[in-house]
Design an enzyme around this catalytic site. Structure first.
Site, PDB file in Angstrom:
ATOM      1  N   ARG E 100       0.823  -1.215   0.000  1.00 47.13           N
ATOM      2  CA  ARG E 100       0.000   0.000   0.000  1.00 47.13           C
ATOM      3  C   ARG E 100       0.854   1.261   0.000  1.00 47.13           C
ATOM      4  O   ARG E 100       0.582   2.227  -0.732  1.00 47.13           O
ATOM      5  CB  ARG E 100      -0.937  -0.009   1.227  1.00 47.13           C
ATOM      6  CG  ARG E 100      -1.943   1.113   1.284  1.00 47.13           C
ATOM      7  CD  ARG E 100      -3.070   0.966   0.274  1.00 47.13           C
ATOM      8  NE  ARG E 100      -2.864   1.725  -0.917  1.00 47.13           N
ATOM      9  CZ  ARG E 100      -3.163   1.316  -2.135  1.00 47.13           C
ATOM     10  NH1 ARG E 100      -3.716   0.141  -2.336  1.00 47.13           N
ATOM     11  NH2 ARG E 100      -2.915   2.071  -3.176  1.00 47.13           N
ATOM     12  N   LYS E 135       2.754  25.341  -4.181  1.00 39.32           N
ATOM     13  CA  LYS E 135       1.468  24.756  -3.761  1.00 39.32           C
ATOM     14  C   LYS E 135       1.542  23.227  -3.853  1.00 39.32           C
ATOM     15  O   LYS E 135       0.840  22.598  -4.646  1.00 39.32           O
ATOM     16  CB  LYS E 135       0.338  25.305  -4.624  1.00 39.32           C
ATOM     17  CG  LYS E 135       0.158  26.809  -4.452  1.00 39.32           C
ATOM     18  CD  LYS E 135      -0.921  27.394  -5.363  1.00 39.32           C
ATOM     19  CE  LYS E 135      -1.016  28.906  -5.134  1.00 39.32           C
ATOM     20  NZ  LYS E 135      -1.982  29.554  -6.042  1.00 39.32           N
ATOM     21  N   LYS E 167       6.801  39.732  -3.697  1.00 40.58           N
ATOM     22  CA  LYS E 167       5.371  39.759  -3.942  1.00 40.58           C
ATOM     23  C   LYS E 167       4.769  41.095  -3.547  1.00 40.58           C
ATOM     24  O   LYS E 167       5.443  41.956  -2.972  1.00 40.58           O
ATOM     25  CB  LYS E 167       4.701  38.632  -3.153  1.00 40.58           C
ATOM     26  CG  LYS E 167       5.174  37.247  -3.583  1.00 40.58           C
ATOM     27  CD  LYS E 167       4.254  36.193  -3.010  1.00 40.58           C
ATOM     28  CE  LYS E 167       4.545  34.850  -3.658  1.00 40.58           C
ATOM     29  NZ  LYS E 167       3.595  33.826  -3.220  1.00 40.58           N
ATOM     30  N   GLU E 197       6.797  40.211  -8.587  1.00 40.30           N
ATOM     31  CA  GLU E 197       5.406  39.987  -8.992  1.00 40.30           C
ATOM     32  C   GLU E 197       4.754  41.337  -9.292  1.00 40.30           C
ATOM     33  O   GLU E 197       4.810  42.249  -8.474  1.00 40.30           O
ATOM     34  CB  GLU E 197       4.668  39.285  -7.847  1.00 40.30           C
ATOM     35  CG  GLU E 197       3.204  39.032  -8.104  1.00 40.30           C
ATOM     36  CD  GLU E 197       2.515  38.364  -6.918  1.00 40.30           C
ATOM     37  OE1 GLU E 197       3.057  37.357  -6.396  1.00 40.30           O
ATOM     38  OE2 GLU E 197       1.460  38.857  -6.488  1.00 40.30           O
ATOM     39  N   ASP E 218       0.891  38.627 -12.653  1.00 39.58           N
ATOM     40  CA  ASP E 218      -0.121  38.005 -11.807  1.00 39.58           C
ATOM     41  C   ASP E 218      -1.536  38.214 -12.356  1.00 39.58           C
ATOM     42  O   ASP E 218      -2.037  39.346 -12.391  1.00 39.58           O
ATOM     43  CB  ASP E 218      -0.016  38.596 -10.397  1.00 39.58           C
ATOM     44  CG  ASP E 218      -0.981  37.923  -9.451  1.00 39.58           C
ATOM     45  OD1 ASP E 218      -1.203  36.702  -9.579  1.00 39.58           O
ATOM     46  OD2 ASP E 218      -1.503  38.630  -8.557  1.00 39.58           O
TER      47      ASP E 218
END
Lengths: 282, 282, 282, 282, 282, 282
Positions: E100, E135, E167, E197, E218
């Protein structure tokens, strides 16, 4: 008197909590809401020497800093069957989750202190010291050696790194006691004493000549030990070792040795019966 | 039968080696050259049930993969005073450094297996099982529960995470046995059984009605236990618990309960005397 | 002679590799295919005492067991500018990834051994020992104390746990040298010696009366040290301490003290210049 | 300016405390009661640049959160022989147990900052930056690179994972500078610059053509470096590297390179003499 | 191409095995004797890009070095529904215990590679790169970024430590893009690029003036991105970011940006269906 | 409802922070002074079930205990696109450093809860339970199983250690279902139920005869499942398993099985879009 390096102690306690809690207490988290508070009472169920009171509290602090453990008793105090040792207050969840782990430490350490005290009492009021060995429960040596001190005993070296004990096999490998002691003197820090294990008085004499600091008398008869005490004449510390029991320790102490090491106080002490009862919920 | 997750076992053994060796064995490294080889003999010094033979070997493997431990004995075998259990061969340094740690495990685990066997033998040939508790030595539960199995006992749940045991305090917090069982059924995996602790037959009846799977009879008299067996009629497993001794277990088994839990087998077993003697150096 | 507990050593090396490699060597993994093999040559770029040869090899083994490091040199050997110390063979990737970490250990430890040897040579052929202190680089004490031994020095206690050193502040807290020694004798294992730090001969006399085993003479003048040697008359070991330099150590040794501790050998040794050159790729 | 990830820093400090304290400070715990409080004074014993003041305090906080360290000084401040740097107040036990570890960090880091400042001062008021290397003490890179910044230097990449440096062996493995740069461009994140090590101006020209971002001039003469500056004409950053000393750095800066890397600031800085004296007990 | 630091990888795999195995596989150890051997077949149940084949094998090696995994397939290969990927041979216990965990890695990583490939295929044959983000699934970033490369994508910075991304909030804190870039240039290693950014072309222009190396656009519209490409004129790398889908990526690529970052490839890839069937027991 | 053992949870979160922060956030530490404070707003960008709110807060607490997260929402609450979930206040540095890690947990766990809720809603108002599997993301099982409960699902066993599931390969190894169940009954704690995987009604009948507690119906058709329900007649729990989708689950529930296990809820849930915007700096 304290258990030693508190970070090491914390790691031992956290490890034990992890072992018991694993991913989570599925019974308590299903039944007991996290806001419910409780009170509980810690009581002795037999006569004993208390050891591990701070450890007991610390287990709960690590689990939930909001749980208070209040006690008038300290490590080394004598408990009677029925003694109300401490009161706990705080999150009921935390109390129920930590209970078994905290008790396991307290009962185990109190068992060691109680048995040590029994040995120590047998040889009072002599100056002879009861000392422990490296025959401890794996992973708990720091705490067990602390419990020995709580019970009135003294500690032998902690491990292989903080004291010299030249045993029979070291002597065979070196060729003789004299050569073993010489090699050690050439290599080890001046801060540790040199103890040599011997099985007869001939070994003792060689160890003294080689300028050992202490000699372990391995499984000698009472007569041999008395004879060793005469020969040593205070030039080295003498440690009696081997199958010491509550019955035999008194006579051994009378031979005049300085130290008597007892493996049983750490490897064969039984747990003391101490219980925790929840007295109030809400 | 094996001790379980081998990585966890290794971590326990490495932790114990670290505890004993610390920065290094100052006696042995000063005296014994790293090339010297030795042989040693492991022998029982009293009658016992062997447990921890693989653990014993593994301690040496972790320290020095070149050390061989050869034995015809397996965990569960009965040892007599004098039994030659195993022979070790390899680096003398490694043998001397690992000796105490390896023996501490073997003596401790054999102590538990031996005491467990004594309890199990008392209730033969009944089908009743002797089971352990969570009253284990902190950090060693995995190995101690294994030693219980070696001794012929069975295990209760491992910890708080793999079984449900609804105790008196859970019942008070929930309001009743029925509500406690309901809450648990709503939250826990279907893969665990639900056991409820009761102190009288009224509790037993409520637990059965609530569809518990097992019931722990807490500190009941022999009469109460017999009565509980009649009431249960096989609908739930019954576990007898509380101050079980070698003297009392026989009568308890006769009441017809399914399981008898004994804390003493893990928390109060004394160490078995097993010795390691170096037989050859060179 | 070996660096000590090999598991602790491995943890230090793995930690260092982790620090340097992090998620991965982005240059090497982009450019060098994993099948490419290489050979490299380790050479001294200045005169030095070699220390850390096994550590150097072990760094590569931990990274890639297929990398061989072949050398005729051993720790303690004298290197000359240009000495061809060792040859490496194996995966070029592994050699390039491990190079800096392995060299950082080798250059640092050889620096300590080289400086220690310089101090030791200054006091030859006396019997006086050059010893280290606890002024070591955090995290590297095990290896640095090993390098001191490689350089011909001896070790003081490893840490706070394996030797007694009663310093000025301990004495103030206890009230007097005598009381400090008494307290220690009542509490510590019989396996460690008791050393007391003093600043004048009055302190020395009190320490001797209190039956200390060793006395640290803190920042005494040569005259004071000579006087201390006379007073001690061999009853205690004498350690000279405080701002010892290569210039002053010779005169200090002549006073007849037993040990001279030098902080600089661990806290201020400069790195030895040793280089690793890839000699063959393919 | 801060040392970086505070959890990583804590792990380094806890590791160092463990190394020194082991199972416990046997001298202090035997002599100094846990209730006794003390004050101590931290003072410079020589001129230096302070680095590690927060680290010093943090060591004590980790040991005992009740110990206060009060100071008007900050990392980067210049200390003179005799400067009263800070006052400590709290448990005397904690102060004595943490003293050596806290000082070892402070003296080591201040040593690096002091030496870095010396290099930086030599090339003022030019815009050239003094940068460090990966020749750091294993396990302490995070703190040592911080100390370099405190001393006015800048950091090169942290490790193998956060910057590209194509060295001679990479070039040989790839076949040419051009191909090495191409491979890297195809594989690495766009967030890192590409630096190439060259030994002559031919290499520099190829690196520029291949669109490297920076070029390391390895062990070039002053003339070669001047020539490299002309050739580069601002198209790439130029780093001078190789055996830079306090004597040579001034002339190197004048060649017009952008960066000068100095291994000695981390691998060969000597410890700064800073002392901690207990001033009050009670 | 490899997953990176193999020690880090091993720690992730061991952690996962621990999570699943805990104290032990109670089903398998009760039923399957340790000597029984087995063979098993790994097969794809749907079309996919294979990623994690070495990880899959390594899980079994860590559990039991005797288990062999033989495969002709490599990471990056395309699998069809029914493809026989690999054969396993060895201890049946080990195969069942590791199954597994090994599959969880393989299915998860193949899912990421498969989704990445889908995005990459949408923009072929342009030179634009599909890149990942931070992410990722906590704890698996090293492996997930590897799977992105397997799928034909490229990596953005690994974390906060190996690349600069200024940012919106950094810009507000600094006061302007220009000041933010200046501060960064003064503090960070020369080995990392500086990316800023921006949300509009005014920001882009300021970033270019401030000499940023890359600019993240962005959530810009296609028109704004086209305009940004014209303005940049190759002076900075341009990264398109924000809600990129399989539907929109083609048009985005046509604007001429250099990089398109897609969070979904790591945070929302579904697992690939791959099965392991035991084919032989005995 | 809580995520379980909080120390384990903390270790998962600290590991994730380490992964992202590494040696330090080089952008933020260069630009944002440590004294600057900020406020930020957490908002949903799509409809979802919230899961991980305490985890989100805990990430910031571990990083900087001074950061406050205030929210009226709790795990299990339904979020709409635009819902203002929480406000953060504290050190701007800490907010920026922790943001990505905290969001990665929150988005991932909310994704699982949201998908679980979708499955659960499909079978309302039946009593059938949606349960998870061991097909979880390596390292996150504790949290993912919590998210399943948040979404209204129930948990299957946690791992290999806390429940019995006898699969096809176990049956082959044992010889028959009956013998497999017997072996398990002889070895495992009485606290776990015994579940057997079967592929047809013949297997179901044998499992019932062997007194299994639950039976997993592997990949059966709706007809077979209905038939199994009739045969079982309430004597065992029935779990439907295999390729369950949002489309098929409704019909499966109607067959009358007790449990339906769905791998997709943990291995293939996509991340929920939730954003954190800094609203105030200063």
């Amino acid at each position: 008197m304290n258990p030693g390096n508190s970070k090491l102690v914390d790691r031992i306690l956290e490890n034990a909590l992890d072992e018991d809690i694993g991913p989570g207490d599925i019974t308590t988290s299903a039944i007991v809401d996290s806001e419910i508070r409780g009170e509980a009472q810690l009581s002795a169920k037999e006569d004993a020497v208390l050891a591990g009171m701070e450890i007991f509290s610390r287990v709960f602090s690590l689990l939930d800093p909001g749980i208070e453990v209040n006690s008038k008793f300290h490590d080394g105090d004598v408990l009677r069957d029925g003694t109300y040792i401490a009161q706990l207050k705080g999150s009921l969840r935390g109390i129920l989750i930590g209970e078994r782990t905290a008790l396991n430490f307290l009962q185990h350490l109190s068992g060691i202190a109680t048995l040590t005290r029994a040995y120590v009492d047998k040889i009072k009021p002599s100056q002879v010291r009861v000392i422990d060995t490296r025959k401890t429960t794996p992973g708990l040596r720091l705490l067990e050696k602390y419990a020995v001190r709580v019970g009135g005993g003294s500690n032998h070296r902690f491990g292989l790194f903080d004291g010299i004990l030249i045993k029979d096999n070291h002597i065979v490998a070196a060729g003789s006691i004299t050569r073993a002691v010489e090699r050690v003197k050439a290599h080890v820090p001046h801060t540790v004493r040199i103890e040599v294990e011997v099985t007869d008085t001939k070994g003792l004499e060689e160890a003294i000549s080689a300028r050992a600091d202490a000699v372990l008398l391995d499984n000698m008869s009472l007569e041999e030990m008395s004879s060793a005490v005469s020969i040593a004449g205070g030039r080295v510390l003498l440690e009696a070792s081997g199958s010491v029991t509550l019955e035999s320790i008194g006579e051994i102490a009378k031979t005049g040795v300085d130290l008597i090491s007892v493996g049983a106080i750490t490897h064969s002490a039984r747990s003391v019966d101490i219980s925790l009862e929840v007295t109030d919920i809400g």
